[in-house]
Design an enzyme around this catalytic site. Structure first.
Site, PDB file in Angstrom:
ATOM      1  N   ASP A  10       0.892  -0.989   0.137  1.00  0.00           N
ATOM      2  CA  ASP A  10      -0.088   0.265  -0.066  1.00  0.00           C
ATOM      3  C   ASP A  10       0.942   1.248  -0.058  1.00  0.00           C
ATOM      4  O   ASP A  10       1.470   1.864   0.981  1.00  0.00           O
ATOM      5  CB  ASP A  10      -0.787   0.036   1.076  1.00  0.00           C
ATOM      6  CG  ASP A  10      -2.114  -1.133   1.094  1.00  0.00           C
ATOM      7  OD1 ASP A  10      -1.826  -2.155   0.493  1.00  0.00           O
ATOM      8  OD2 ASP A  10      -3.288  -0.980   1.749  1.00  0.00           O
ATOM      9  N   LYS A  38      -6.732   3.263  -3.719  1.00  0.00           N
ATOM     10  CA  LYS A  38      -7.435   3.279  -2.306  1.00  0.00           C
ATOM     11  C   LYS A  38      -7.662   4.756  -1.882  1.00  0.00           C
ATOM     12  O   LYS A  38      -6.437   5.733  -2.253  1.00  0.00           O
ATOM     13  CB  LYS A  38      -6.070   2.639  -1.414  1.00  0.00           C
ATOM     14  CG  LYS A  38      -6.419   2.799  -0.047  1.00  0.00           C
ATOM     15  CD  LYS A  38      -5.270   1.727   0.568  1.00  0.00           C
ATOM     16  CE  LYS A  38      -5.569   2.131   2.388  1.00  0.00           C
ATOM     17  NZ  LYS A  38      -4.212   1.147   3.102  1.00  0.00           N
ATOM     18  N   LYS A  59     -10.089   0.089  -2.770  1.00  0.00           N
ATOM     19  CA  LYS A  59     -10.173   0.057  -1.543  1.00  0.00           C
ATOM     20  C   LYS A  59     -10.418   1.426  -0.576  1.00  0.00           C
ATOM     21  O   LYS A  59      -9.650   2.019  -0.515  1.00  0.00           O
ATOM     22  CB  LYS A  59      -8.863  -0.745  -1.163  1.00  0.00           C
ATOM     23  CG  LYS A  59      -8.522  -0.773   0.640  1.00  0.00           C
ATOM     24  CD  LYS A  59      -7.287  -1.389   0.726  1.00  0.00           C
ATOM     25  CE  LYS A  59      -7.001  -1.222   2.633  1.00  0.00           C
ATOM     26  NZ  LYS A  59      -5.778  -1.659   2.795  1.00  0.00           N
TER      27      LYS A  59
END
Lengths: 514, 323
Positions: free
Chosen positions: B153, B219, B255
């Site tokens: 991430d 995300k 996400k």
């Protein structure tokens, strides 16, 4: 200075051939044209609203603060459009009953209501507004059962809006001298009102709240297919201890309406409904000196320019035409989309209607409920047929329809020209006619090329274009980058064959004052 | 500076439209009122019975169970991993999608999760600020992948983005993609709370989408600022994913992270997925929730659907509630 192109997508060919690095070696993969699947993976279970609406098996007329049977004893049934079952039985008012209603209204006007100080009238209106809020859920359920509109809309729009109209006008009741600076305003007398079936309780609120705030008394006829919530409203009036005769409700069809409109006691007639009936009323009242306001049909244009935020515009167009199954006089039933984005826009509309849910009005997940009546469904079928016969291309969503009841799929027509019937006549159903335009002038020309002029929508990122459009469009309401927004403080009404007079705001009050 | 670059640089001084503005013109703008009205409709959907159970179970399988605190230890990560593999005694309840930790704890997580389907995600690139040199950030990514992280991430450089250096932002994302190697998936955190407008969120989404590989994610946020995932900013991002997919055929995952604490809220996000991206995104290969407190509420609702009664919070084993 960087020279990397902003997009790597350039190397991906639009025909669906994609080059990908796989384990260091380029592998060529053939793909079908990308598409989204809106299938059955996660079906929503039925989520019925279960509050008991408290509808009685039979209702009489509401005259002089009491429920009284029709003198001739006639009755008719109210049918649920969702499953064709009988909801309740209503009294059929004939001219003798209408006479009685006007007599009660007239007496209440001279003896009580016109003499009452504005702040006291306001108290009654506040009380009615609060009772509408208290009963909102049950009334919303009744509205959906009776009229076929989804519970989500009756709960989140009709009821809050109806209460808001009473609150707003309650506030005006003791401030009317600010509406007409320099002179003392006075009420008109007894007002005869006839309302349509698309927003039964909301239209009732639009009519009754300003009339009462201004000191008039009322004889109102709800539509024959949707009278039940008017009768529930009568019970609220009793509970609010509104003086008898201030509001009288007579149920029935066209003949009853004609008796209400033609009654000599009426000082003013307010009508919302079809242009055809509006014209009849106009002829009937010519020379009688009665005041008249008409809110009639529409064939609104929703105009989408190429710089509009496209998903917001898609959502607005969907909301404009499928709100309340398209039974909206100001529905955006003609989409005018700029040629350069037309194909993309239509593709997005089709994707969007794929996830619209047609279903039972009481299911909380229903987006599009039942068509109000068998007759209306037949009219929609006939006009859609005419559209196909005249060469327009039809697209319908493939959603499942309930087996019983009156339902119609969300429908789009492309290749529509301004001379097609589906581009000229009010369909009053979930059917959108799509036309294209190239220039600003052409958009204005096409939007105004209609007998109606109730509303219009403009979608563009350019503020100056919105203002220019708003003054060029011959429509009572122009929404910019939104659609179907209402507020009691904002006057609503039409141009041309969409009628005259305004409802809401200061202008709306003027139509109930002398 | 090469001749070509110099020419470009010269031309750029005459440019009147800022790069971000040009990108927004290219990918389309977002109407704030419109998108917020759209997502408000998701909150009026009523998900009952079997569809609720399906939605809750799917949401469990999409959770990236996360702990990102300075006080994290191997033991805490170990207990988090147990919870991730077996969230509840009920065998019908699936394991979560991944466990998300700091790079130093990847090895512990990997060991604890050995043999399970739960993946190990590691934040990297100087999470949450991203304020170190690119070289350091890339080294961190390589190190995390080297330790065994299945997913990385990353955060984008919001400073560069807001300063208009959007090419540089994209170059950095591309460099991280390369640093991830062929196996590890990448999730690009836009930190939407710092991008100010929906237009910027859409533009930043496209910057990332255009250099990502199928199976990578975008995300919303780190969870370390006050503005995290909302239905509206997530809608803007999934609309970008949809438009990019329809244009190129490359499916990118989504996400939302931070601020999703209740099962009801999570279901509203999934309704958005169902009605915008369709069935193909309703799985943990293409959709994840960055959350931790959410998991126990999902379990609580699932048990309630089975037994008809809400259980006390202490019935469920502790979840790590750092978000």
């Amino acid at each position: 200075m960087r020279t990397r192109p902003l997009t790597r997508a350039a190397s991906r060919k639009p025909n669906g051939t994609v080059t990908m690095a796989k384990n260091g070696a380029a592998a060529r993969i053939r793909r079908a044209k990308p598409a989204l699947t809106f299938g059955k993976l996660w079906e929503y279970e039925p989520a019925p609203e279960t509050v008991d609406p408290g509808i009685k098996p039979a209702y009489d007329l509401f005259i002089g603060g009491k429920f009284v049977p029709a003198k001739a004893g006639g009755r008719f049934d109210s049918i649920s459009p969702a499953d064709e079952s009988k909801i309740s039985s209503l009294a059929l008012a004939r001219s003798a009953d209408v006479d009685a209603a006007y007599a009660a209204a007239s007496s209440a006007y001279t003896r009580v209501w016109s003499r009452m100080p504005g702040r006291d009238r306001g108290k009654y209106l506040f009380r009615i507004a609060r009772l509408l809020q208290d009963r909102a859920r049950a009334l919303a359920v009744a509205e959906s059962i009776d009229g076929g509109k989804p519970i989500r809309e009756s709960r989140d729009f009709d009821l809050p809006m109806a209460a808001a109209h009473f609150f707003y006008h309650a506030g005006w009741a003791d401030k009317l001298h600010y509406v007409t600076p320099g002179r003392a305003p006075a009420p008109l007398g007894v007002v005869g009102q006839v309302i349509p079936w698309n927003f039964p309780l909301l239209m009732l609120a639009w009519k009754i709240a300003p009339a009462l705030a201004c000191g008039n008394t009322v004889v109102l006829k709800p539509a024959e297919t949707t009278s039940v919530t008017a009768m529930l409203f009568a019970e609220i009036l009793q509970e609010a201890e509104l003086p008898p005769g201030v509001v009288n409700l007579v149920t029935g069809a066209g003949e009853t309406g004609a008796a209400v409109v033609g009654h000599p006691t009426a000082a003013k007639i307010a009508f919302t409904g079809s242009t055809e009936v509006g014209k009849m009323i106009l002829r009937q009242l010519a020379g009688t000196g009665k005041k008249l306001t008409l809110e009639l049909g529409g064939k609104a244009a929703n105009i989408v320019f190429d710089d509009a935020p496209i998903d917001a515009a898609v959502e607005g167009v969907i909301n404009g035409i499928f709100f309340n199954q398209g039974h909206v006089c100001c529905a955006g039933s003609r989409l005018l989309v700029q040629e350069s984005i037309a194909a993309e826009f239509v593709a997005r509309l089709k994707r969007r209607i794929a996830v619209l849910r047609v279903g039972h009005p009481l299911d909380k997940n229903t987006d599009i409920g039942a068509i109000n009546s068998k007759a209306q469904l037949a009219k929609i079928h006939a006009l859609v047929k005419a559209g196909q016969n005249e060469g327009a291309a039809m697209f319908q969503s493939s959603c499942r329809l309930p087996e019983r009841g009156y339902y119609f799929r969300p429908t789009l027509f492309t290749k529509v020209t301004p001379s097609h019937r589906i581009a000229r006549e009010e369909i009053f159903g979930p059917v959108l006619s799509i036309l294209t335009f190239r220039t600003f002038e052409e958009a204005v020309e096409k939007a105004n090329n209609t007998a109606y002029g109730l509303s219009a929508g403009v979608w563009t990122d350019k503020g100056s274009r919105i203002l220019k459009m708003a003054s060029a469009l011959k429509a009572g309401v122009v929404w910019a980058n939104t659609f179907n927004k209402f507020d009691p403080a904002s006057p609503f009404g039409g141009y041309k064959e969409s009628g005259f007079g305004r409802e809401g705001g200061r202008q709306g009050l003027l139509d109930y004052l002398r | 500076m090469s001749l070509r670059a110099a020419a470009l640089s010269k031309r750029s001084s005459f440019r009147t439209v800022a790069p971000l503005r040009r990108l927004i013109d290219e990918v389309g703008s977002v109407d704030a009122v419109g998108v917020e009205e759209r997502v408000a409709k998701y909150t009026t959907r009523s998900i009952k019975k079997r569809s609720k159970v399906w939605g809750l179970r799917t949401a469990v399988s999409m959770v990236d169970l996360t702990t990102l605190e300075g006080k994290d230890t191997n033991e805490k990560v170990f207990s988090l991993c147990q919870k991730a593999m077996r969230p509840h005694d009920d065998p019908d309840i699936p394991s979560v999608g991944a466990v998300c930790v700091y790079p130093r704890l990847v090895r512990a997580a990997k060991r604890a999760l050995a043999g399970s389907s739960v993946r190990v995600a590691s934040v990297a690139t100087a999470f949450p600020s991203g304020q170190t040199s690119l070289k350091t950030r890339l080294a961190e990514v390589r190190s995390a992948v080297g330790e065994g992280a299945d997913e990385v991430d990353m955060v984008i450089s919001r400073g560069l983005f807001l300063a208009g250096e959007i090419h540089a932002v994209q170059d950095e994302i591309a460099a991280v993609v390369a640093a991830c190697g062929p196996v590890a998936r990448l999730k690009v955190i836009l930190e939407v709370g710092e991008l100010e407008t929906y237009d910027a969120i859409r533009a930043a989404s496209f910057l990332a989408l255009r250099v990502l590989r199928p199976g990578d994610f975008i995300k919303t946020s780190t969870g370390k600022t006050s503005n995290n995932a909302t239905l509206a900013n997530t809608q803007v991002m999934i609309e970008a994913i949809r438009d990019f997919y329809l244009e190129t055929g490359v499916p990118i995952g989504m996400k939302p992270a931070g601020g999703i604490r209740t099962a009801k809220h999570a279901l509203q996000f999934l309704i958005g997925v169902k009605e915008t991206l369709g069935d193909a995104w309703l799985n943990n290969q293409r959709y994840r929730f960055g959350a931790s407190a959410l998991l126990n509420d999902l379990l609580r609702q699932l048990v309630k659907e089975r037994t008809g009664a809400y259980q006390a919070p202490y019935v469920f084993s502790e979840a790590v509630e750092s978000y």
